[in-house]
Design an enzyme around this catalytic site. Structure first.
Site, PDB file in Angstrom:
ATOM      1  N   HIS A 120       0.892  -1.104   0.011  1.00 32.22           N
ATOM      2  CA  HIS A 120       0.072   0.118   0.080  1.00 32.22           C
ATOM      3  C   HIS A 120       0.697   1.460  -0.119  1.00 32.22           C
ATOM      4  O   HIS A 120       0.208   2.232  -0.301  1.00 32.22           O
ATOM      5  CB  HIS A 120      -1.089   0.101   1.106  1.00 32.22           C
ATOM      6  CG  HIS A 120      -0.491   0.494   2.399  1.00 32.22           C
ATOM      7  ND1 HIS A 120      -0.247  -0.562   3.538  1.00 32.22           N
ATOM      8  CD2 HIS A 120      -0.135   1.418   2.982  1.00 32.22           C
ATOM      9  CE1 HIS A 120       0.366  -0.021   4.485  1.00 32.22           C
ATOM     10  NE2 HIS A 120       0.173   1.205   4.295  1.00 32.22           N
TER      11      HIS A 120
ATOM     12  N   SER B 170       4.472   3.090   7.690  1.00 34.71           N
ATOM     13  CA  SER B 170       4.119   1.992   6.683  1.00 34.71           C
ATOM     14  C   SER B 170       5.400   1.496   6.028  1.00 34.71           C
ATOM     15  O   SER B 170       6.011   2.450   5.178  1.00 34.71           O
ATOM     16  CB  SER B 170       3.073   1.973   5.828  1.00 34.71           C
ATOM     17  OG  SER B 170       1.788   2.231   6.471  1.00 34.71           O
TER      18      SER B 170
ATOM     19  N   ASP C 178       0.421  -7.488   1.776  1.00 30.31           N
ATOM     20  CA  ASP C 178       1.087  -6.210   1.983  1.00 30.31           C
ATOM     21  C   ASP C 178       2.278  -5.972   1.926  1.00 30.31           C
ATOM     22  O   ASP C 178       2.963  -5.141   2.580  1.00 30.31           O
ATOM     23  CB  ASP C 178       0.245  -5.529   2.971  1.00 30.31           C
ATOM     24  CG  ASP C 178       0.202  -4.066   3.205  1.00 30.31           C
ATOM     25  OD1 ASP C 178       0.388  -3.661   1.952  1.00 30.31           O
ATOM     26  OD2 ASP C 178      -0.157  -3.310   3.994  1.00 30.31           O
TER      27      ASP C 178
END
Length: 616
Positions: A91, A204, A122
Site C-alpha cells: 500500500h 508503513s 501487503d
C-alpha cells in the site's frame, strides 16, 4: 509538620529582592558547606543506554524514506541487500506505480523501481539504483521473538524526514502471532507482531528491529483513536519470516497470491483444529485429509485452533508443498500437501485494481499531513494533501513526473507482473546455470538425442534403456517398453501414473537445453519453493507447452537441477523426476527417481548417458 519545616529552611537559605524590572536571588550557603556531589548512575543503566544507541546507529543506515514523485504520498522501507533491494508495503508503493524516490540517512536520494508485489500480504519489493554497496539490515529469525522483548521502529512518520533523518521510537513486543483481518481478501496480517513502539502514518513499510538492530518485521498497520488518528500504542508488523517465504517470489517480479489448504477449519469445543469442510479436488483430499480430521501441524508448526491454522497458512505462498500432520479416527498421519491459490489470476488482478488508490493529487497551496494509505482501523477519515519532498527535490504535479531512463530501462509491463524485467533476468540466469552444469548437453540451437542406460534399484534389478529424441520417446524396463510420440500420449501417461511420465520430464529437459526457454513455450521464473517440504528454498522456473506444465527446481547455492515436475491435470498428481548428481557436477547424473505424489514408481542407477547430435 516536617514538610513545613523544610519549606521554612529553604526560604531561610534564599533571599529574593527586585530592583525595577530585574529580579535578584541570593542563596545563603555557609562557607563550610560543600555542593552536593553529582548523581552517579548505575553502570548497568549507562551500559543499557549505550547499547540502545549503538543498536539504533547500526539499524538506521538500512532504513529507507520512500517518497512518491509529484507529491502523492510515501512511507518507509528497509534495505535487505547490498545491491539495493528493499522491502516495503504494497500500500506504500501502489500510489507510485513503477517509480519512486528513496532517501537514506546518509543524506542522499536514490531513484527506485518496483520489482514485485504481494497485495494479499501487503508486501512489496523495490530496488534502489545508483550503487552496489548499500547498507542493509541483518534478518532475524522472527519465530524466536517473545513478548516483552525490546524493539524499535525506525521510519518516516507523517513523511517528516524531509532532511532524510529517520525517526526512532522504542518499545516492547506487546504480542506475537496476532491476526488482523484483511480488507476483503487483501492486506491480511497473519502471525504478525504487536508493539507499543510508536507507529504513525508514514511508518508503513518500514522496519521493526530487535534490540540488537536485526530486522524482525515490516511495519504496516496501527490502531488509532477513532476521531483524531492518534496513535494509541497498538501497532502491527509483518514478520520477517513471512517476508523470507515470499522473497524469492517477489524477486520474480510477479503479482503474488497466498495459499489455501482447500479446506476450512474450526476450533473444536474440546480443543484442536478440526476440518469442517474440504474440496475433493484439493491435494489435501488426495493425501487422505477428510471432514472431521484434526490438523496437528502445518509446515512444521503446531496448530491447536482455527486461528493458528490460518496464521500459518496465510504466511505461505500459493503452490508451496508443505508437511501436514493430522489425526483421523484411527491414526496420526504425516504427508506432503500442495497448497492451492487463494484466488484465480483474473480475480486477484481485479481485486488488486479495485484496492489501488486514485492517482496522486496535484500539489495544493497548503501542505498538510500526507495520505499514507495505511490500513489503520480508521477508514472514515483520510488525510489529503501533498507529501513534503526531500530537500532539493523539485515539487511537481503528478502529470509532470518524468521517469528517469535508469528506471524505465529496468521496467517491462506485462499482465500478472509488477515488473516483468526482473523475471526475464532470472530466466536467463537459470538457462545459463542449466547449460553450465551439464556441458555435454550444451547443444543450444541444435537438436540432440539422449540415450540413457542403467538398472532399477531394489530387490530384483532390471535393465533400463531410455531414448529421448524429438517425437521419439521410449522407455524399456526389463522386457516392457513404453513409447510416446505425441504430447497427447505423454498427457495420458502422466494422468494414469505410468512410468512413462519420466519421458515427459527428460524430454522437457532436453528441449530447454536444445532450444532455450523462449522456444519451449510460455515460461517464467516462479520464485522459490521448498523441496519435499524442506528448506533451503529452491529456485523454480515454470514452462507451459501445450497441455503440459513443467517446473524445474534447482539448488540455490550449487544451481544443480534437482527436480523436474510435469503436470497434466491439476486435480491429479504430477510426474516428478528427482535428479541426483555425483561428486563431479560436470558429469552426467548418477540416479533418477520417478514419483507421483508421495509414491516412488522406480529408481534408476545410471551407468551411461550419451548425448549425440540428431541427424539432419
Amino acid at each position: 509538620m516536617q514538610v513545613g519545616l523544610a519549606l521554612l529552611w529553604l526560604v531561610a537559605q534564599v533571599t529574593i529582592f527586585t530592583f525595577g524590572d530585574a529580579v535578584f536571588t541570593f542563596t545563603n550557603v555557609r562557607a563550610d558547606e560543600q555542593p552536593a556531589p553529582p548523581i552517579e548512575l548505575d553502570p548497568r543503566i549507562e551500559a543499557a543506554e549505550q547499547a540502545r544507541i549503538a543498536a539504533v546507529r547500526r539499524a538506521m543506515p538500512s532504513t529507507v524514506s520512500v517518497f512518491v514523485p509529484g507529491g502523492g504520498g510515501g512511507g518507509s522501507g528497509v534495505l535487505i541487500s547490498a545491491d539495493g533491494f528493499a522491502l516495503t508495503n504494497f500500500h506504500v508503493t501502489s500510489p507510485a506505480g513503477s517509480y519512486m524516490r528513496c532517501g537514506l540517512s546518509d543524506g542522499r536520494i536514490y531513484d527506485a523501481v518496483i520489482v514485485g508485489v504481494d497485495p494479499v500480504g501487503d508486501l512489496a519489493l523495490i530496488q534502489l539504483l545508483g550503487r552496489d554497496d548499500f547498507p542493509f539490515a541483518e534478518l532475524a529469525n522472527s519465530r524466536r521473538a517473545r513478548v516483552g522483548q525490546w524493539c524499535m521502529v525506525i521510519g518516516n512518520p507523517f513523511l517528516l524526514n524531509t532532511n532524510l533523518q529517520p525517526s526512532v521510537s522504542w518499545g516492547i513486543l506487546s504480542g506475537v502471532g496476532r491476526y488482523q483481518y484483511p480488507s476483503g481478501t487483501l492486506l491480511e496480517y497473519a502471525d504478525c507482531f504487536q508493539t507499543d513502539a510508536s507507529i504513525n502514518p508514514g511508518n508503513s513499510g518500514g522496519p521493526l528491529y530487535d534490540a540488537d538492530g536485526r530486522l524482525l518485521g515490516i511495519v504496516g498497520r496501527a490502531s488509532f483513536e477513532k476521531r483524531g488518528r492518534v496513535n494509541v500504542g497498538v501497532g502491527y508488523a509483518i514478520s520477517i519470516n513471512q517476508g523470507k517465504n515470499f522473497l524469492g517470489d517477489l524477486h520474480s517480479g510477479r503479482i503474488l497470491d497466498h495459499a489455501t489448504l482447500g479446506a476450512t477449519v474450526a476450533t473444536d469445543p474440546d480443543g484442536g483444529a478440526r476440518v469442517s469442510n474440504i474440496l475433493e479436488s484439493s491435494d489435501a483430499y488426495r493425501r487422505g485429509l477428510r471432514y472431521g480430521d484434526t490438523i496437528l501441524e502445518i509446515d512444521g508448526r503446531i496448530v491447536q485452533t482455527a486461528n493458528q491454522a490460518q496464521n500459518v497458512l496465510a504466511t505461505l505462498p500459493a503452490g508451496w508443498r508443505v508437511k501436514l500432520v493430522y489425526r483421523n479416527e484411527d491414526e496420526q498421519r504425516s504427508t506432503l500437501v500442495r497448497l492451492a491459490n487463494l484466488h484465480g489470476e483474473d480475480e486477484l488482478l481485479e481485486k488488486m485494481a479495485a484496492a489501488l488508490p486514485p492517482p496522486p493529487p496535484a500539489p495544493g497551496p497548503k501542505e498538510s499531513a500526507p495520505k499514507d494509505g495505511e490500513d489503520c482501523d480508521d477508514r472514515d477519515k483520510k488525510e489529503e494533501g501533498k507529501a513534503p519532498m526531500p530537500h532539493g527535490e523539485p515539487e511537481a504535479s503528478s502529470d509532470a513526473v518524468q521517469i528517469p531512463e535508469a528506471v524505465s530501462s529496468l521496467y517491462v509491463a506485462r499482465r500478472g507482473y509488477a515488473n516483468y524485467y526482473f523475471n526475464q533476468q532470472l530466466q536467463n540466469q537459470f538457462t545459463e546455470s542449466l547449460l553450465d552444469q551439464f556441458p555435454a548437453a550444451n547443444h543450444l540451437g541444435k537438436q540432440s538425442v539422449w540415450t540413457i542406460e542403467g538398472t532399477t534399484t531394489g530387490d530384483v534389478p532390471k535393465p533400463v534403456t531410455i531414448r529421448i529424441a524429438k517425437n521419439d520417446l521410449k522407455l524399456t524396463v526389463g522386457q516392457k517398453t513404453l513409447e510416446a510420440q505425441t504430447r497427447g500420449e505423454l498427457f495420458a501417461a502422466i494422468e494414469s501414473g505410468s512410468g512413462a511420465g519420466i519421458l515427459a520430464c527428460l524430454d522437457s529437459w532436453r528441449r530447454v537445453l536444445d532450444d532455450g526457454l523462449d522456444k519451449f513455450g510460455e515460461c517464467h521464473y516462479r520464485g522459490t519453493v521448498p523441496l519435499l517440504g524442506e528448506r533451503p528454498l529452491r529456485d523454480c522456473v515454470v514452462g507451459v507447452s501445450g497441455e503440459l506444465e513443467t517446473s524445474w527446481l534447482s539448488h540455490p547455492d550449487s544451481h544443480n537441477l534437482e527436480v523436474i515436475e510435469v503436470v497434466a491435470d491439476r486435480d491429479q498428481d504430477a510426474a516428478e523426476m528427482f535428479v541426483r548428481w555425483g561428486d563431479d557436477v560436470k558429469a552426467a547424473p548418477q540416479q533418477l527417481e520417478l514419483r507421483y505424489g508421495t509414491e516412488t514408481v522406480f529408481q534408476i542407477q545410471v551407468t551411461k548417458w550419451a548425448i549425440t547430435k540428431a541427424s539432419e
